[in-house]
Design an enzyme around this catalytic site. Structure first.
Site, PDB file in Angstrom:
ATOM      1  N   VAL A  12      -6.816  -5.108  -8.955  1.00  0.00           N
ATOM      2  CA  VAL A  12      -5.400  -5.376  -8.663  1.00  0.00           C
ATOM      3  C   VAL A  12      -4.806  -6.345  -9.685  1.00  0.00           C
ATOM      4  O   VAL A  12      -3.682  -6.148 -10.169  1.00  0.00           O
ATOM      5  CB  VAL A  12      -5.229  -5.913  -7.219  1.00  0.00           C
ATOM      6  CG1 VAL A  12      -3.747  -6.097  -6.895  1.00  0.00           C
ATOM      7  CG2 VAL A  12      -5.868  -4.974  -6.205  1.00  0.00           C
ATOM      8  N   LYS A 100      -6.255  -9.047   2.467  1.00  0.00           N
ATOM      9  CA  LYS A 100      -6.090  -8.871   3.927  1.00  0.00           C
ATOM     10  C   LYS A 100      -7.078  -9.692   4.735  1.00  0.00           C
ATOM     11  O   LYS A 100      -6.771 -10.116   5.843  1.00  0.00           O
ATOM     12  CB  LYS A 100      -6.165  -7.399   4.322  1.00  0.00           C
ATOM     13  CG  LYS A 100      -7.370  -6.656   3.809  1.00  0.00           C
ATOM     14  CD  LYS A 100      -6.959  -5.719   2.720  1.00  0.00           C
ATOM     15  CE  LYS A 100      -8.158  -5.410   1.863  1.00  0.00           C
ATOM     16  NZ  LYS A 100      -7.862  -4.510   0.781  1.00  0.00           N
ATOM     17  N   GLY A 182     -11.909   2.904  -7.864  1.00  0.00           N
ATOM     18  CA  GLY A 182     -11.347   1.574  -7.606  1.00  0.00           C
ATOM     19  C   GLY A 182     -10.687   1.449  -6.240  1.00  0.00           C
ATOM     20  O   GLY A 182      -9.871   0.561  -6.022  1.00  0.00           O
ATOM     21  N   LYS A 200      -6.309  -4.901   8.701  1.00  0.00           N
ATOM     22  CA  LYS A 200      -4.947  -4.406   8.480  1.00  0.00           C
ATOM     23  C   LYS A 200      -4.212  -4.186   9.811  1.00  0.00           C
ATOM     24  O   LYS A 200      -3.036  -4.535   9.922  1.00  0.00           O
ATOM     25  CB  LYS A 200      -4.993  -3.127   7.661  1.00  0.00           C
ATOM     26  CG  LYS A 200      -5.437  -3.382   6.218  1.00  0.00           C
ATOM     27  CD  LYS A 200      -5.754  -2.087   5.512  1.00  0.00           C
ATOM     28  CE  LYS A 200      -6.127  -2.314   4.055  1.00  0.00           C
ATOM     29  NZ  LYS A 200      -6.715  -1.121   3.441  1.00  0.00           N
TER      30      LYS A 200
END
Ligand code: HSE
Length: 409
Positions: A12, A100, A182, A200
Site C-alpha cells: 500500500v 484495520k 498482493g 472490518k
C-alpha cells in the site's frame, strides 16, 4: 505546502507513493495547495531507489519535524503501528491508515487522542480496499438509522473461493496466487481464518451503530474447512459459498455480528461478486438497501482510498471530521448461541436410511437435499433455530462432515 510521511513502503505504501508521483498535478488542483512526500519510513534498505533520500529508519525524525502535516500509516499490524500512531497524533499530526487491526482494536482510544490534539485519525482504506464506504456511511447515509450491514469483506478469500468454484482449483494454489497478487495479509491466516473480515465488520458495525464492537466477542469462522465437495453441493442447491461478515442491531441496545462462510443463493447480489471484489450491503431505515461494490484489496485500489483521506484532510487541515465511535459501557454483542440460523449439513453414512431416521429424531423438520450427489453420505437443511439448539442436536449425530450456514433473504 502539505507534507506527508509514509510509514511502511510495502504494497500500500508504494501505491501511495505512485499516486502522489503520477497524479501530483491533479491532486494540487483538488486541494488548492502543493502536496509532497517528505519522508518514507521503512527498516529495509532502499538505497538504490530513485528517491532514496526520502527514506528514513528513525520514526522520531518524522514525529519531531513540524513540517510534516499528515502521517500515512500503512505498516499494518499492532506493533509498531500503534506506538507510531499515538506519537504522531500527540505531536499534532493527522494520521491516515489502512490498518484495520489497529482501528478495530484501538480505534476508540486513537479517536480520543486525535480529538484532544485537534487532528484527525482517518481510515477509509481499512475496509473494502478501494471502495468508498466509510465516508458514504457517515455522511451520505447520515439521516438513517442503520439496521443491518453485511457482505463480502475479504478479497483474498473471495478470490480463493471464486477459483475453487469456477476453476476447480485447490485451496492452496488459489491462496498462492492471491499472495502473489498482493491481496493477502502478511500472515494470510488473518484472511483465511476470517480475522481480517471480522476486524472490518467490527469497524463498520462500530461506525454504523456508534459504539465500539470488540472483535474478541464476535464469532469468526474462516474458509479453511470448505472443500470442493461443499462447492459441488452448493452448486446443486443453486448457491455459491461466500465468506460473509454480518452485523445488525438486535433489540433495544444489542448488536449481533458474525463472520462465517455461507451458502448464498445465486439470485443474491452477493453471489456474482467474484475474485478480489468486495460488496457491502447497508440497510437504512429511510434509504432502504444500498450496495457498495469494488476492488477490496490490492496496491492501487487501497492506496486510492488512503489518498482520499489525505486529500480530505489536506483541503483544510484545521477541520476535525468526527468519523468515529464511542466506547461501549458494557458488552453489547449478542452471543452467537442466541442467534438463529439455517444450516446445511453433510453426514457420512454407511446405512443411509438409518442415518436419516437419526437426523429426523435429532432435528425435526430437517429437509434432505441433493440425494446421491456423493456416495455414502446424506445432506440436509435444518429449520431455522437458535445456534445453541442446532449445535446440541448436531452433537448427537455421527459422521458430520460439513456444517455451513445458509443465507436467508
Ligand atoms: N488481505 C485483505 C483482503 C487486504 O484480502 O481483503 C485488504 O484489506
Amino acid at each position: 505546502m502539505i507534507n506527508i510521511a509514509i510509514l511502511g513502503f510495502g504494497t500500500v505504501g508504494s501505491g501511495v507513493y505512485e499516486i502522489v508521483r503520477q497524479n501530483g498535478e491533479n491532486l494540487k488542483k483538488k486541494i488548492n495547495n502543493d502536496i509532497d512526500i517528505k519522508y518514507i519510513l521503512d527498516i529495509r534498505d532502499f538505497s538504490s531507489h530513485p528517491e532514496s533520500k526520502l527514506f528514513v529508519k528513525d520514526f522520531d525524525i518524522i514525529a519531531n519535524d513540524p513540517e510534516v502535516d499528515i502521517v500515512v500509516e500503512v505498516i499494518g499490524g499492532l506493533s509498531p503501528a500503534y506506538d507510531f500512531t499515538k506519537a504522531a497524533l500527540a505531536a499534532g499530526k493527522h494520521v491516515v491508515t489502512s490498518n484495520k487491526e489497529l482501528v478495530a482494536t484501538h480505534g476508540t482510544e486513537l479517536f480520543e487522542l486525535a480529538e484532544k490534539n485537534g487532528v484527525n485519525y482517518m481510515f477509509e482504506a481499512s475496509v473494502g480496499g478501494g471502495i468508498p464506504l466509510i465516508r458514504p456511511l457517515m455522511q451520505c447515509l447520515a439521516a438513517n438509522n442503520i439496521t443491518e450491514i453485511y457482505g463480502i469483506l475479504n478479497g483474498t478469500t473471495n478470490y480463493i473461493l471464486t477459483q475453487m468454484i469456477k476453476k476447480n482449483k485447490s485451496f492452496e494454489d488459489a491462496l498462492s496466487d492471491a499472495q502473489a497478487m498482493g491481496y493477502a495479509e502478511r500472515n494470510p491466516a488473518a484472511d483465511i481464518e476470517g480475522h481480517d473480515a471480522c476486524r472490518k465488520i467490527c469497524i463498520l458495525a462500530s461506525l454504523a451503530f456508534g459504539r465500539h464492537i470488540d472483535c474478541d466477542n464476535i464469532y469468526t469462522e474462516g474458509i479453511t474447512k470448505i472443500s470442493l465437495d461443499d462447492v459441488k453441493y452448493a452448486d446443486a442447491l443453486g448457491c455459491v459459498i461466500k465468506l460473509i461478515g454480518y452485523a445488525c442491531t438486535y433489540g433495544k441496545d444489542k448488536v449481533f455480528a458474525r463472520v462465517s462462510p455461507m451458502l448464498v443463493p445465486v439470485s443474491s447480489p452477493l453471489a456474482g461478486v467474484d475474485d478480489v471484489f468486495n460488496a457491502i450491503l447497508v440497510n437504512g431505515n429511510f434509504v432502504g438497501e444500498v450496495m457498495f461494490y469494488g476492488r477490496g484489496a490490492g496496491k492501487l485500489p487501497t492506496a486510492s482510498a488512503v489518498m482520499a483521506d489525505v486529500i480530505d484532510i489536506a483541503k483544510d487541515v484545521s477541520v476535525q471530521k468526527r468519523m468515529t465511535w464511542k466506547k461501549a459501557e458494557t458488552d453489547i454483542a449478542l452471543d452467537i448461541n442466541d442467534s438463529e440460523s439455517v444450516m446445511f449439513v453433510r453426514i457420512k453414512a454407511d446405512d443411509i436410511e438409518s442415518a436419516k431416521k437419526k437426523v429426523i429424531t435429532a432435528i425435526p423438520g430437517a429437509e434432505f437435499v441433493c440425494a446421491n450427489l456423493l456416495d455414502g453420505e446424506i445432506a440436509f437443511l435444518t429449520p431455522k433455530q437458535t445456534e445453541k439448539s442446532l449445535n446440541n442436536a448436531l452433537a448427537t449425530l455421527d459422521g458430520v462432515v460439513s456444517v455451513i450456514r445458509v443465507k436467508q433473504d
